[in-house]
Motif scaffolding. Structure first.
Motif, PDB file in Angstrom:
ATOM      1  N   ILE A   1       0.837  -1.205   0.000  1.00 19.27           N
ATOM      2  CA  ILE A   1       0.000   0.000   0.000  1.00 19.27           C
ATOM      3  C   ILE A   1       0.870   1.252   0.000  1.00 19.27           C
ATOM      4  O   ILE A   1       0.630   2.205  -0.756  1.00 19.27           O
ATOM      5  CB  ILE A   1      -0.950  -0.005   1.207  1.00 19.27           C
TER       6      ILE A   1
ATOM      7  N   ILE B   1      -5.939   2.120  -2.827  1.00 23.82           N
ATOM      8  CA  ILE B   1      -5.563   1.650  -1.486  1.00 23.82           C
ATOM      9  C   ILE B   1      -6.497   0.547  -1.001  1.00 23.82           C
ATOM     10  O   ILE B   1      -6.046  -0.452  -0.437  1.00 23.82           O
ATOM     11  CB  ILE B   1      -5.570   2.829  -0.491  1.00 23.82           C
TER      12      ILE B   1
ATOM     13  N   SER C   1       0.604   2.248  -3.805  1.00 26.66           N
ATOM     14  CA  SER C   1      -0.567   3.133  -3.759  1.00 26.66           C
ATOM     15  C   SER C   1      -0.204   4.570  -3.397  1.00 26.66           C
ATOM     16  O   SER C   1      -0.653   5.515  -4.061  1.00 26.66           O
ATOM     17  CB  SER C   1      -1.594   2.588  -2.764  1.00 26.66           C
TER      18      SER C   1
END
Length: 306
Positions: A139, A151, A143
């Motif tokens: 993440i 996410i 992300s």
């Protein structure tokens, strides 16, 4: 086996401290009569034996009761969430199977070389990496830093139809499935590498080499046929771990699947949902093991003689 699982699960859940009604008992606005009335509605005023008998009867009709928290039918809630969990686990299982076979054989054939060292290091990292920690790293990097993948969630904001709907869902599932694949590779690669090394030291493999067979023929007729049965067995045994791992990942990535449903139900002591999720998951695990056994009979018909 399913019957034994139901007994153990039922006793374990009802032996846990506190209950769904514990908060209501501490609420001054809830009278004792109201709490007893709720328990009577859900059948919790009966003995454990009678509760279990009633629950088994309803379960045989695929009726897992009503959720304490939402008031919705548990069977309907599970049916809504089970496709995404099954899809994630099946995709990760298939990819782990093919990737680990390739890397495991590649490592064994390159024994003592740089390629072997790199693959072994990757497998050791995978084997020791907790899924929740890897999910957070994915993440942060993919992300937040690179902004390549979302996410959490399953869909982007805005209505999508047709192929765009499924492409958007696949885009959201790249990170959680990637975590499941990487975490599942470690033990499989090490296992396949060890099996392949044993095959390379066998008499029948040396005999095949002396006949001057090509690498493709050796791989197709001598290595893969002897690798597949133990690999299929291991995959069947690893099914509970894959399904259990989705509980953590679905909670981290905000995916509304069986794992997240079980996690939220456990926090709120929602007994009908917990029991329904446990039994469906157990059934799928046992079904997967049966499929693995059938594949073993297909790959090695001589097992029937045992």
């Amino acid at each position: 086996m399913l019957f034994l699982i139901s007994i153990i699960s039922f006793l374990a859940i009802h032996s846990a401290p506190n209950s769904f009604f514990a908060a209501g008992e501490l609420n001054p606005n809830m009278t004792k009569e109201a709490i007893e009335n709720l328990k009577a509605i859900y059948g919790l005023d009966k003995s454990l034996f009678l509760q279990y008998i009633d629950w088994v009867k309803n379960m045989l009709m695929l009726n897992f009761g009503i959720s304490f928290v939402t008031g919705d039918d548990v069977s309907t809630e599970i049916l809504k969430r089970i496709p995404i969990t099954l899809s994630m686990n099946l995709v990760s299982l298939v990819l782990v199977f093919f990737i680990s076979i390739y890397l495991g054989i590649k490592s064994a054939l390159s024994y003592g070389k740089k390629t072997d060292y790199i693959i072994r290091q990757i497998s050791l990292i995978s084997f020791s990496m907790p899924s929740f920690y890897l999910a957070l790293l994915f993440i942060i990097f993919f992300s937040l830093k690179l902004d390549m993948f979302p996410i959490a969630g399953l869909h982007s904001i805005g209505e999508k139809t047709g192929y765009a709907y499924y492409l958007d869902m696949a885009w959201h599932l790249v990170l959680p499935i990637g975590v499941m694949i990487f975490v599942g590779l470690g033990s499989m690669i090490i296992y396949i590498r060890s099996l392949t090394l044993d095959i390379l030291k066998s008499d029948y493999y040396y005999f095949a080499l002396s006949r001057g067979l090509s690498k493709k023929q050796l791989l197709r007729f001598y290595i893969l046929p002897n690798l597949l049965p133990p690999i299929v067995t291991l995959l069947g045994l690893s099914l509970p771990g894959l399904i259990g791992g989705s509980v953590i990942l679905e909670s981290i990535f905000g995916i509304e699947g069986m794992g997240q449903l079980f996690f939220m139900s456990a926090l709120s002591r929602d007994y009908p949902v917990i029991m329904g999720t446990l039994m469906i998951t157990s059934f799928l695990t046992l079904l997967g093991n049966i499929v693995a056994d059938l594949l073993l009979l297909r790959l090695n018909p001589y097992m029937k003689r045992g």
